[in-house]
Scaffold this active site. Sequence first.
Site, PDB file in Angstrom:
ATOM      1  N   HIS A   1      20.313  16.867 -26.060  1.00 58.69           N
ATOM      2  CA  HIS A   1      18.889  16.556 -26.246  1.00 58.69           C
ATOM      3  C   HIS A   1      18.095  17.739 -25.747  1.00 58.69           C
ATOM      4  O   HIS A   1      18.603  18.568 -24.968  1.00 58.69           O
ATOM      5  CB  HIS A   1      18.524  15.279 -25.468  1.00 58.69           C
ATOM      6  CG  HIS A   1      18.988  15.276 -24.035  1.00 58.69           C
ATOM      7  ND1 HIS A   1      18.305  15.920 -23.039  1.00 58.69           N
ATOM      8  CD2 HIS A   1      20.105  14.759 -23.436  1.00 58.69           C
ATOM      9  CE1 HIS A   1      18.960  15.764 -21.880  1.00 58.69           C
ATOM     10  NE2 HIS A   1      20.065  15.081 -22.098  1.00 58.69           N
TER      11      HIS A   1
ATOM     12  N   ASP B   1      26.547  12.694 -12.886  1.00 61.94           N
ATOM     13  CA  ASP B   1      25.513  13.197 -13.798  1.00 61.94           C
ATOM     14  C   ASP B   1      24.248  13.277 -12.960  1.00 61.94           C
ATOM     15  O   ASP B   1      23.624  12.255 -12.662  1.00 61.94           O
ATOM     16  CB  ASP B   1      25.350  12.240 -14.981  1.00 61.94           C
ATOM     17  CG  ASP B   1      24.350  12.750 -16.019  1.00 61.94           C
ATOM     18  OD1 ASP B   1      23.575  13.679 -15.711  1.00 61.94           O
ATOM     19  OD2 ASP B   1      24.350  12.204 -17.140  1.00 61.94           O
TER      20      ASP B   1
ATOM     21  N   GLU C   1      26.706  17.865 -24.022  1.00 60.27           N
ATOM     22  CA  GLU C   1      27.322  16.874 -23.147  1.00 60.27           C
ATOM     23  C   GLU C   1      28.253  15.901 -23.847  1.00 60.27           C
ATOM     24  O   GLU C   1      28.030  14.688 -23.816  1.00 60.27           O
ATOM     25  CB  GLU C   1      26.228  16.098 -22.395  1.00 60.27           C
ATOM     26  CG  GLU C   1      25.103  15.544 -23.264  1.00 60.27           C
ATOM     27  CD  GLU C   1      24.085  14.762 -22.432  1.00 60.27           C
ATOM     28  OE1 GLU C   1      24.500  13.848 -21.703  1.00 60.27           O
ATOM     29  OE2 GLU C   1      22.894  15.073 -22.510  1.00 60.27           O
TER      30      GLU C   1
ATOM     31  N   ASP D   1       0.812  -1.221   0.000  1.00 61.21           N
ATOM     32  CA  ASP D   1       0.000   0.000   0.000  1.00 61.21           C
ATOM     33  C   ASP D   1       0.850   1.278   0.000  1.00 61.21           C
ATOM     34  O   ASP D   1       0.370   2.348   0.346  1.00 61.21           O
ATOM     35  CB  ASP D   1      -0.962   0.004   1.197  1.00 61.21           C
ATOM     36  CG  ASP D   1      -0.225  -0.127   2.512  1.00 61.21           C
ATOM     37  OD1 ASP D   1       1.017  -0.322   2.492  1.00 61.21           O
ATOM     38  OD2 ASP D   1      -0.877  -0.045   3.566  1.00 61.21           O
TER      39      ASP D   1
ATOM     40  N   HIS E   1      27.739   8.412 -27.688  1.00 62.62           N
ATOM     41  CA  HIS E   1      26.393   9.004 -27.587  1.00 62.62           C
ATOM     42  C   HIS E   1      26.364  10.352 -28.284  1.00 62.62           C
ATOM     43  O   HIS E   1      27.390  10.857 -28.724  1.00 62.62           O
ATOM     44  CB  HIS E   1      25.942   9.103 -26.131  1.00 62.62           C
ATOM     45  CG  HIS E   1      26.828   9.919 -25.229  1.00 62.62           C
ATOM     46  ND1 HIS E   1      26.797  11.300 -25.214  1.00 62.62           N
ATOM     47  CD2 HIS E   1      27.776   9.563 -24.317  1.00 62.62           C
ATOM     48  CE1 HIS E   1      27.657  11.744 -24.309  1.00 62.62           C
ATOM     49  NE2 HIS E   1      28.283  10.706 -23.761  1.00 62.62           N
TER      50      HIS E   1
ATOM     51  N   HIS F   1      14.763  14.256 -21.000  1.00 66.25           N
ATOM     52  CA  HIS F   1      14.834  14.103 -22.460  1.00 66.25           C
ATOM     53  C   HIS F   1      13.499  14.626 -22.965  1.00 66.25           C
ATOM     54  O   HIS F   1      12.516  13.897 -23.035  1.00 66.25           O
ATOM     55  CB  HIS F   1      15.065  12.637 -22.859  1.00 66.25           C
ATOM     56  CG  HIS F   1      16.393  12.112 -22.381  1.00 66.25           C
ATOM     57  ND1 HIS F   1      16.706  10.779 -22.328  1.00 66.25           N
ATOM     58  CD2 HIS F   1      17.504  12.753 -21.942  1.00 66.25           C
ATOM     59  CE1 HIS F   1      17.942  10.620 -21.866  1.00 66.25           C
ATOM     60  NE2 HIS F   1      18.446  11.810 -21.622  1.00 66.25           N
TER      61      HIS F   1
ATOM     62  N   TYR G   1      35.206   8.021 -23.181  1.00 67.85           N
ATOM     63  CA  TYR G   1      35.161   6.872 -22.261  1.00 67.85           C
ATOM     64  C   TYR G   1      36.127   5.816 -22.780  1.00 67.85           C
ATOM     65  O   TYR G   1      35.922   5.261 -23.861  1.00 67.85           O
ATOM     66  CB  TYR G   1      33.731   6.309 -22.194  1.00 67.85           C
ATOM     67  CG  TYR G   1      32.691   7.396 -22.052  1.00 67.85           C
ATOM     68  CD1 TYR G   1      32.337   7.901 -20.798  1.00 67.85           C
ATOM     69  CD2 TYR G   1      32.091   7.963 -23.182  1.00 67.85           C
ATOM     70  CE1 TYR G   1      31.410   8.923 -20.677  1.00 67.85           C
ATOM     71  CE2 TYR G   1      31.165   8.989 -23.071  1.00 67.85           C
ATOM     72  CZ  TYR G   1      30.826   9.461 -21.819  1.00 67.85           C
ATOM     73  OH  TYR G   1      29.911  10.483 -21.707  1.00 67.85           O
TER      74      TYR G   1
ATOM     75  N   ASP H   1      20.051  19.164 -15.901  1.00 72.86           N
ATOM     76  CA  ASP H   1      20.787  17.941 -16.263  1.00 72.86           C
ATOM     77  C   ASP H   1      22.261  18.328 -16.404  1.00 72.86           C
ATOM     78  O   ASP H   1      22.656  18.876 -17.431  1.00 72.86           O
ATOM     79  CB  ASP H   1      20.202  17.400 -17.581  1.00 72.86           C
ATOM     80  CG  ASP H   1      20.863  16.109 -18.030  1.00 72.86           C
ATOM     81  OD1 ASP H   1      21.664  15.547 -17.270  1.00 72.86           O
ATOM     82  OD2 ASP H   1      20.558  15.670 -19.165  1.00 72.86           O
TER      83      ASP H   1
ATOM     84  N   HIS I   1      25.146   4.312 -18.191  1.00 67.83           N
ATOM     85  CA  HIS I   1      23.970   4.446 -17.323  1.00 67.83           C
ATOM     86  C   HIS I   1      24.204   3.808 -15.950  1.00 67.83           C
ATOM     87  O   HIS I   1      23.308   3.209 -15.374  1.00 67.83           O
ATOM     88  CB  HIS I   1      22.732   3.832 -17.995  1.00 67.83           C
ATOM     89  CG  HIS I   1      22.261   4.617 -19.178  1.00 67.83           C
ATOM     90  ND1 HIS I   1      21.441   4.103 -20.147  1.00 67.83           N
ATOM     91  CD2 HIS I   1      22.510   5.896 -19.553  1.00 67.83           C
ATOM     92  CE1 HIS I   1      21.208   5.036 -21.069  1.00 67.83           C
ATOM     93  NE2 HIS I   1      21.847   6.125 -20.728  1.00 67.83           N
TER      94      HIS I   1
ATOM     95  N   ARG J   1      32.724  13.130 -18.841  1.00 66.69           N
ATOM     96  CA  ARG J   1      31.645  13.826 -19.548  1.00 66.69           C
ATOM     97  C   ARG J   1      31.478  15.188 -18.876  1.00 66.69           C
ATOM     98  O   ARG J   1      31.638  15.308 -17.661  1.00 66.69           O
ATOM     99  CB  ARG J   1      30.331  13.036 -19.491  1.00 66.69           C
ATOM    100  CG  ARG J   1      29.180  13.754 -20.198  1.00 66.69           C
ATOM    101  CD  ARG J   1      27.975  12.854 -20.529  1.00 66.69           C
ATOM    102  NE  ARG J   1      27.284  12.324 -19.369  1.00 66.69           N
ATOM    103  CZ  ARG J   1      27.397  11.080 -18.925  1.00 66.69           C
ATOM    104  NH1 ARG J   1      28.177  10.219 -19.543  1.00 66.69           N
ATOM    105  NH2 ARG J   1      26.733  10.670 -17.856  1.00 66.69           N
TER     106      ARG J   1
HETATM  107  N1  GLY Z   1      21.258  12.212 -17.478  1.00 70.72           N
HETATM  108  C1  GLY Z   1      20.721  11.840 -18.706  1.00 70.72           C
HETATM  109  C2  GLY Z   1      21.387  12.514 -19.805  1.00 70.72           C
HETATM  110  O1  GLY Z   1      22.393  13.146 -19.613  1.00 70.72           O
HETATM  111  O2  GLY Z   1      20.919  12.510 -20.892  1.00 70.72           O
HETATM  112 MN    MN Z   2      22.928  14.062 -17.776  1.00 70.53          MN
HETATM  113 MN    MN Z   3      21.652  14.896 -20.710  1.00 72.01          MN
END
Ligand code: GLY
Ligand code: MN
Ligand code: MN
Length: 419
Positions: free
Chosen positions: A336, A242, A366, A22, A332, A343, A370, A253, A225, A387
């Site tokens: 975004h 992050d 960003e 609950d 990556h 996002h 790596y 972010d 992640h 990053r």
């Molecule tokens: N923390 C998620 C990103 O940087 O997109």
């Molecule tokens: Mn981020």
């Molecule tokens: Mn981000």
Amino acid sequence: MGDAGGGLAVIPTAPERIRNRDSAFPYRADSYFHYLTGFPEPEAVLVLITGAHPQSILFCRDKDIDKEIWDGFRHGPAGACAAFGFDTAHSIKEFDAKLAELLADQPALWFSLGHDNAWDTRIASALNAVRAQTRAGKRAPTVVRDTHATLDEMRLFKDDHEIALMRKAATIAGAAHRRAMRYATPGKFEYEIEAEFLHEFRRQGSQSPAYSPIGAGGANACVLHYVDNNRELINGDLLLIDAGCEFDGYASDITRTFPVNGRFSGPQADIYDLVLDAQTAAIAAIKPGATFLAPHTAAVRVLAQGMIDMKLLEGSVDSVIETETYKRFYMHRTGHWLGLDVHDAGEYRAGEKWRTLVPGMALTVEPGCYIRPGDDVREVFWNIGVRIEDDVLVTAEGCDILTIDTPKKISDIEALMAR
Ligand code: GLY
Ligand code: MN
Ligand code: MN
């Protein structure tokens, strides 16, 4: 809704979700519903009607003194109208019957299908209830349109109120990163640093982190992640954080990477400054008229050249970009959209092309690098993950860095950590 000659839109908020037995997860409204209403309670639906007599109608929980004793204040329909300016409000218990009434003779039904089976069924039932009355002269909508497509485009352009909230979210997260830098030392655990930035978020009134925060020491920084945040920080590690917060629905972010002992080693500094140069080039590429891809393209060029200079890759910049070998170390994209969702909503392409940046759009920048261990990689670079992430608002002149207060030059980080 205008382009379809009007109609009726249904925008439900998010349900409360049970965590176990609950206990519910902390409640957060649906972003689209929040965008249109600011109404914070679960079990609420907004109905908008366009045409000659436009109306905003809220369906929400009734006042209930017994429930309010246990779970807190409820506006109730009358209170919601007074506080939020809806034209009308009704009990949520009347929703299904009223929807069928309101839908009759509307040219179009606006609803975003496919997110929740129960809602899809409920909407179909309302449509069928109107269709069943055709012999009584009622006409059911013949068109169903996706509300999200229209709202996504609206959400992409932030107004002054939204920008103020995003600045606040960015400022709080910046303070949280500075706090984490001051607190980190070898021997602490990643979660101890996480506790510091979460403390700062909450201390300054943020309601929640904007996403699961990453606090990644050493090799964990190369797991994009990583959210376990449970390892001990070792002397000589970099720590990649992050973490962004949510303030009144809007996200920040931010990523920063710094040495837990307060001093970058030579190889760490080389990689760090490369990523910072890439980020600087990416930010310089953000201005009205540039495409969404421009900052990514700028960052990739700098990173590719640096990877060649440091003998991580062979070939020319053009060949490294053409063959995408840089993706081994930078896999990556450089940013975004950012807004209510980390996002955020909004198309990235307009037809075949990447869309053009316009003042009022907000995005992250960003780049990273790596480096996992490998026979063909110089050992001094093994397990370095960096990053650097900032949040920017496109302005008439170029862009405004909302997260400017968060140190990122090596000298600034080392000075802060030395204090
Ligand atoms: N923390 C998620 C990103 O940087 O997109
Ligand atoms: Mn981020
Ligand atoms: Mn981000």
